[in-house]
Design a protein around this motif. Structure first.
Motif, PDB file in Angstrom:
ATOM      1  N   PHE A 165       7.670 -43.617  47.041  1.00 61.11           N
ATOM      2  CA  PHE A 165       7.009 -44.701  46.329  1.00 61.11           C
ATOM      3  C   PHE A 165       8.022 -45.820  46.116  1.00 61.11           C
ATOM      4  O   PHE A 165       9.105 -45.581  45.583  1.00 61.11           O
ATOM      5  N   THR A 166       7.661 -47.022  46.523  1.00 64.20           N
ATOM      6  CA  THR A 166       8.549 -48.169  46.336  1.00 64.20           C
ATOM      7  C   THR A 166       8.435 -48.644  44.894  1.00 64.20           C
ATOM      8  O   THR A 166       7.348 -48.943  44.408  1.00 64.20           O
ATOM      9  N   LEU A 167       9.570 -48.696  44.218  1.00 65.67           N
ATOM     10  CA  LEU A 167       9.615 -49.158  42.834  1.00 65.67           C
ATOM     11  C   LEU A 167       9.968 -50.640  42.769  1.00 65.67           C
ATOM     12  O   LEU A 167       9.564 -51.341  41.849  1.00 65.67           O
ATOM     13  N   ASP A 196       8.513 -34.666  44.615  1.00 66.39           N
ATOM     14  CA  ASP A 196       8.543 -33.416  45.370  1.00 66.39           C
ATOM     15  C   ASP A 196       7.241 -33.199  46.124  1.00 66.39           C
ATOM     16  O   ASP A 196       7.256 -32.821  47.294  1.00 66.39           O
ATOM     17  N   PHE A 197       6.105 -33.444  45.454  1.00 63.38           N
ATOM     18  CA  PHE A 197       4.807 -33.194  46.060  1.00 63.38           C
ATOM     19  C   PHE A 197       3.787 -34.221  45.589  1.00 63.38           C
ATOM     20  O   PHE A 197       3.903 -34.763  44.498  1.00 63.38           O
ATOM     21  N   ALA A 198       2.774 -34.436  46.429  1.00 68.16           N
ATOM     22  CA  ALA A 198       1.602 -35.220  46.039  1.00 68.16           C
ATOM     23  C   ALA A 198       0.398 -34.554  46.694  1.00 68.16           C
ATOM     24  O   ALA A 198       0.508 -33.958  47.765  1.00 68.16           O
ATOM     25  N   TYR A 241       4.958 -46.683  35.177  1.00 71.49           N
ATOM     26  CA  TYR A 241       4.473 -48.023  34.862  1.00 71.49           C
ATOM     27  C   TYR A 241       3.653 -48.609  36.019  1.00 71.49           C
ATOM     28  O   TYR A 241       2.601 -49.198  35.810  1.00 71.49           O
ATOM     29  N   SER A 242       4.137 -48.424  37.247  1.00 67.75           N
ATOM     30  CA  SER A 242       3.478 -49.054  38.394  1.00 67.75           C
ATOM     31  C   SER A 242       2.429 -48.172  39.067  1.00 67.75           C
ATOM     32  O   SER A 242       1.784 -48.607  40.011  1.00 67.75           O
ATOM     33  N   ASN A 243       2.238 -46.957  38.604  1.00 68.36           N
ATOM     34  CA  ASN A 243       1.265 -46.032  39.203  1.00 68.36           C
ATOM     35  C   ASN A 243       0.409 -45.385  38.113  1.00 68.36           C
ATOM     36  O   ASN A 243       0.280 -44.163  38.049  1.00 68.36           O
ATOM     37  N   GLN A 244      -0.202 -46.196  37.280  1.00 71.58           N
ATOM     38  CA  GLN A 244      -0.952 -45.670  36.149  1.00 71.58           C
ATOM     39  C   GLN A 244      -2.236 -44.962  36.548  1.00 71.58           C
ATOM     40  O   GLN A 244      -2.841 -44.276  35.734  1.00 71.58           O
ATOM     41  N   ASP A 245      -2.641 -45.098  37.810  1.00 75.79           N
ATOM     42  CA  ASP A 245      -3.833 -44.403  38.298  1.00 75.79           C
ATOM     43  C   ASP A 245      -3.517 -43.007  38.829  1.00 75.79           C
ATOM     44  O   ASP A 245      -4.405 -42.270  39.236  1.00 75.79           O
ATOM     45  N   VAL A 246      -2.254 -42.620  38.805  1.00 76.08           N
ATOM     46  CA  VAL A 246      -1.786 -41.339  39.311  1.00 76.08           C
ATOM     47  C   VAL A 246      -1.476 -40.412  38.143  1.00 76.08           C
ATOM     48  O   VAL A 246      -0.892 -40.843  37.156  1.00 76.08           O
ATOM     49  N   GLY A 279     -10.603 -35.219  43.075  1.00 80.51           N
ATOM     50  CA  GLY A 279     -10.683 -36.666  43.247  1.00 80.51           C
ATOM     51  C   GLY A 279      -9.528 -37.454  42.661  1.00 80.51           C
ATOM     52  O   GLY A 279      -9.476 -38.670  42.789  1.00 80.51           O
ATOM     53  N   ASN A 280      -8.584 -36.780  42.012  1.00 83.15           N
ATOM     54  CA  ASN A 280      -7.442 -37.452  41.392  1.00 83.15           C
ATOM     55  C   ASN A 280      -6.177 -37.255  42.222  1.00 83.15           C
ATOM     56  O   ASN A 280      -5.927 -36.159  42.721  1.00 83.15           O
ATOM     57  N   LYS A 281      -5.370 -38.318  42.324  1.00 78.58           N
ATOM     58  CA  LYS A 281      -4.072 -38.205  42.989  1.00 78.58           C
ATOM     59  C   LYS A 281      -3.080 -37.639  41.974  1.00 78.58           C
ATOM     60  O   LYS A 281      -2.926 -38.163  40.872  1.00 78.58           O
TER      61      LYS A 281
END
Length: 123
Positions: free
Chosen positions: A59-61, A81-83, A112-117, A88-90
């Protein structure tokens, strides 16, 4: 005393036996705990409870840039480590044994930049 092996800073066993205990499907993990978690996730994927399992997603910060004095700055990335996808959720997971100051900062920037995860820290 001379034949004592120096441990690395994360206490990782890099002997042949240590590496074998951390290898799953040809992937060498940094810790036994991480390799065990990968086996658990593979089983969940096999059962259909999760999908799209990824190893070490990046993930680019912050993107690379050139400052006003012409100095180049490389991008900053967080490597989890994993995704995977669950209901339906990441989900992004990090298996932690040793928490560094750099990790704490990168985690905060990631959150902060991935609040949907959904972020899970496995201890």
């Amino acid at each position: 005393m001379h034949n004592m092996k120096k441990k690395n800073k994360y206490n990782v066993d890099n002997t042949k036996k240590g590496k074998a205990s951390r290898t799953v499907n040809g992937h060498l993990f940094m810790s036994k705990k991480e390799s065990v978690r990968y086996k658990e996730l593979l089983e969940l994927e096999k059962k259909g409870e999760i999908s799209e399992l990824e190893l070490q997603p990046r993930f680019t910060l912050q993107i690379a840039f050139v400052d006003n004095e012409g100095n180049k700055h490389r991008k900053i990335e967080y490597v989890a480590d994993f995704a995977y996808i669950q209901k339906g959720n990441k989900i992004v997971e990090d298996v932690k044994g040793f928490v560094t100051d750099v990790y704490k900062i990168k985690k905060k920037l990631f959150l902060y930049s991935n609040q949907d995860v959904l972020f899970l820290e496995i201890k």
